[in-house]
Design an enzyme around this catalytic site. Structure first.
Site: not given
Ligand code: NA7
Length: 282
Positions: A95, A170, A238
């Site tokens: 990711t 995602k 993140k």
């Protein structure tokens, strides 16, 4: 029939079990990890490389599953130095930011190779069981070529659009997950303050309409008050920052960013994401 040589870069908490599933499925696999000791369990059946570039040279389809933008930049900087990577397919399952995904994809395509983003929903248990949800961005034809491998890693492979769309999907699902975890932690603490045992409250949550895979998977951690990382808190931080970069500017996102950042500042970054409860408790 020419058997494709499959390369796997990144044997962390997620990458390791995923690569093992490809090895167990009998595909001709090559692996590389920056820290070489993590490759040791592969020495019997697979080819172990001590350089990512050498692995890429010898593989047709290359998966990457590493931490973040910095890791992908490090890896691909070296790969771009290779003279000929034409025809190869690179699938990044990490990711990372959408910007970087698009930049890497463009450079790959300039060298007549192909690129897909295919990040996953699900943490270490689904990774091990091969039941991840894979969100793929890229060309349908490329996806068909890599589908036999992705099918060994996940129970569902969803083609969501062109390159970069996998990352968007995602970040969206992880946004929801971050809400659930903060909601779960706050609810348990609220109940505890009112004299309700944590085990009773978790049982009620899990049996109710609020219960989900996400609440169930964190229940044992909350009961044991021990938070080994199935999904590290720093990764959620993140992803929330990446969502903000993508323009998510909701009231919730502000609150979530503050919680996960302060939990990180409190030293919980390497623990599982549900350890935010230790920060919220204070
Ligand atoms: P881990 O368990 O922290 O593993 C991270 C992996 O990334 C591990 O193999 C690292 O190698 C590798 N890494 C990190 N930085 C670099 C650089 N600079 N160069 C090469 N390799 C690097 O993460 P997870 O497996 O839990 O998560 C992976 C992704 O899935 C992440 O994007 C999550 O958000 C979702 P090391 O072993 O440290 O040498």
């Amino acid at each position: 029939m020419h058997h494709k040589n499959i390369g796997w870069i990144g044997l962390g908490n997620m990458g390791f079990p995923m690569a093992k599933n490809l090895e167990n499925a009998g595909f001709p696999l090559s692996v590389f990890n920056r820290t070489p000791s993590k490759s040791e369990p592969f020495t019997d059946l697979s080819e172990v490389y001590i350089s990512a570039v050498e692995l890429v040279k010898n593989c047709d389809i290359i998966f990457t599953m590493v931490s973040n933008d910095a890791a992908i930049i490090d890896l691909y900087e070296d790969i771009f130095h290779l003279e000929d990577i034409s025809g190869k397919i690179f699938i990044d399952m990490s990711t990372i930011s959408k910007d970087l995904t698009l930049t890497i994809a463009q450079k790959i395509q300039e060298k007549q190779a192909r690129f897909m983003d295919a990040p996953v929903a699900g943490s270490t248990v689904p990774a091990k069981e091969g039941t991840l949800i894979i969100m793929a961005g890229g060309d349908e034809k490329d996806l068909q070529e890599v589908l036999p491998y992705l099918n060994k890693l996940g129970k569902a492979v969803k083609h969501v659009g062109p390159i970069g769309s996998g990352i968007s999907a995602k970040l969206a699902i992880n946004y929801f997950l971050s809400i659930i975890y903060q909601g779960l932690a706050e609810t348990v603490l609220f109940a505890e303050k009112s004299g309700i045992k944590t085990e009773d409250m978790l049982e009620i949550i899990n049996e109710s309409a609020c219960g989900s895979g996400a609440t169930k998977v964190k229940t044992p951690l909350l009961l044991q008050q021990d938070y080994p990382p199935a999904f590290a808190l720093d990764f959620m931080l993140k992803d929330l920052n990446l969502a903000k970069k993508e323009g998510v500017n909701t009231p919730m996102n502000t609150v979530l960013l503050e919680t996960y950042q302060k939990a990180h500042d409190a030293g919980l970054g390497k623990q599982d994401v549900i350890s935010i409860i230790n920060y919220l408790k204070q």
